[in-house]
Design an enzyme around this catalytic site. Structure first.
Site: not given
Ligand code: UN1
Length: 514
Positions: A248-249, A253, A270, A304
């Protein structure tokens, strides 16, 4: 309110996936017998319509689930790992059978386009395959002992039940990264999905439940759809869960890390990214362009790993920006389930507001919007992806706005470009487009990119599961999915065995008794 036109076949899809339909057009899903939480609405972001209402868990329900995960662990940890792998293999088979429908449900609930919805399910299947192989490779080292007739070795044991907190943007793949690895490692788990995507979680859980009851291992994989403020807080404080894996953000975290750290638990975090692509004069511009567009507008800028900053050499800046603006002009924005659509909606109204505010801040700070940024006049949460000409001094660039905004900047030397790329709090993913081997190697050197992921001639998003996924600094430092990420889901034990008849002490210490 105007009647909402939802994706055709929604009711049939939900029925095929085992979700009950009701007269209201939305389906009521009661997941556990008497859940005590409030009703949660699952909204289709492409229409603003309610897909289903889900009864959430109360703290009492959480207690029941946590106790189940705790007691199931006592047996699960003793099952040989390859047998645990067999459970995961069968989950992979079930996911394969449901790939299309499940992908469509991901599309329906998150708004990501169909191909990305199916890609997400494929990512789950891939991690199942990886975990099955891993279940026969949970290895430790043998280390030379300094003492005669002694053997020293490391072994890895299951750590216990863990909590998995996932975000809306990868509602099931990121759970699978954690869950499948944890399962072969011998851990049981409790999953708290994003309140934006409860349906996808419920369907995946029922697929897993079916396999689990067939293979007599209920209680390994558990789901709690609950509020962050009660169930989420209880979960991160829960000492029965030695490990919490949260996506998450950065703000979220920081909370999870602090609470889990205070009780000396372990956290895999993450968190936010603020990823950049550097385009150098020797780059293959066609490739760089395609990669930039996919990384910046794929999943409507809600990965992300989304590229949020583009750092282009001054000698090619104008031409590359022009091509990029043209490419943005031809993007098909619309219903994510329709063939040919490349950009679906943002997740909700709030995301649109955040994007709008960020664009206003960018303009105030001297940025120039050269493409997109307007909301589409239609139901749902659609927006044109935006390109902003910017300079590295603008503070808004340091923020991860979870929307399709790409800040474009110039650089003079590769040293500058790498400094700009590293000059943010986050450290998830990074990329350079170059055909100059020196530049590529400089980017990958210890004083190059400071991110957990560094790519050459590939965009920032779309990582394979075989590598360890995660990032440094404000991204949280966690690693998930492939490589040796499994070690985070186990406890390491160093064992020294003495087969002799004397008791030599390490470091030559003498302690003769009697
Ligand atoms: C995410 O955005 O939390 O590498 C994961 C990527 C994807 C996973 C993204 N396989 O863009």
């Amino acid at each position: 309110m105007e009647p909402i036109k939802d994706m055709k076949g929604t009711a049939e899809l939900l029925a095929r996936l085992g979700l009950r339909d009701s007269n209201s057009g939305a389906c009521e899903v009661d997941w556990i017998e008497n859940p005590g939480g409030r009703l949660l609405e699952s909204i289709n972001p492409a229409t603003g319509g309610v897909i289903a209402r889900v009864k959430m868990a109360s703290l009492e329900d959480y207690e029941y689930v946590a106790a189940t995960a705790e007691t199931t662990f006592l047996n699960w940890r003793n099952l040989p790992a390859p047998q645990r792998g067999e459970v995961v293999r069968q989950i992979g088979v079930a996911l394969r059978e449901n790939k299309e429908d499940l992908g469509l449900l991901v599309t329906l609930e998150t708004g990501k386009i169909r191909s990305e919805g199916e890609g997400e399910v494929q990512e789950m299947i891939d991690i199942c395959d990886f975990a099955v192989g891993l279940s026969r490779q949970l290895y430790g080292l043998t280390i030379a002992s300094e003492r005669s007739q002694h053997r020293m070795m490391e072994q890895w044991h299951p750590i216990g039940p863990l909590g998995i907190i996932t975000a809306f943007n990868f509602p099931v793949a990121v759970w699978a990264w954690n869950a499948m690895i944890a399962a072969v490692c011998g851990d049981t788990m409790i999953w708290k999905p994003s309140p934006e995507t409860p349906l996808t979680a419920i369907v995946v859980q029922s697929i897993v439940n079916e396999v689990a009851s067939r293979l007599d291992c209920r209680g390994v994989f558990n789901l709690v759809v609950g509020d962050a403020n009660d169930v989420g807080e209880r979960m991160i404080h829960d000492r029965r869960l030695p490990l919490i894996s949260a996506t998450g953000s950065t703000r979220m975290g920081e909370r999870v890390g602090a609470v889990v750290g205070r009780r000396l638990g372990r956290a895999i975090l993450e968190l936010g990214g603020n990823n950049a692509i550097i385009v150098t004069p020797t780059a293959d511009f066609d490739m760089a362009l395609r990669a930039t567009v996919f990384a910046a507008v794929g999943t409507a800028g809600q990965r992300c790993t989304t590229a949020r900053r583009l750092i282009v050499h001054e000698s090619i800046y104008d031409g590359f920006l022009e091509r990029l603006v043209n490419a943005y002009g031809s993007l098909r924005i619309g219903d994510p389930w329709e063939e040919g659509t490349l950009v679906g909606p943002l997740i909700n109204e709030r995301a649109l507001d955040t994007m709008k505010n960020a664009l206003e801040a960018a303009v105030e700070q001297g940025g120039r919007v050269v493409a997109g940024g307007q909301r589409l006049e239609r139901p749902g949460y659609f927006v044109e992806p935006a390109i902003v000409e910017a300079n590295p001094g603008m503070t808004i660039i340091g923020e991860e706005t979870f929307a399709p905004i790409l800040y474009v900047m110039r650089y003079e030397t590769v040293d500058d470009a790498i400094a700009i790329q590293n000059g943010v709090a986050q450290g998830l993913s990074s990329a350079i487009f170059t055909n100059d081997v020196r530049e590529a190697e400089q980017f990958l050197a210890p004083d190059g990119s400071d991110c957990g992921i560094a790519n050459v001639n590939i965009g920032t998003s779309g990582a394979e599961i075989g590598g360890a996924f995660g990032g440094e600094k404000a991204t949280g430092g966690g690693r998930e999915a492939g490589s040796d990420s499994w070690k985070a889901y186990m406890r390491r034990q160093t064992c020294t065995i003495n087969r002799g008849r004397s008791l030599p002490l390490a470091q030559g210490v003498r302690f003769d008794v009697g």
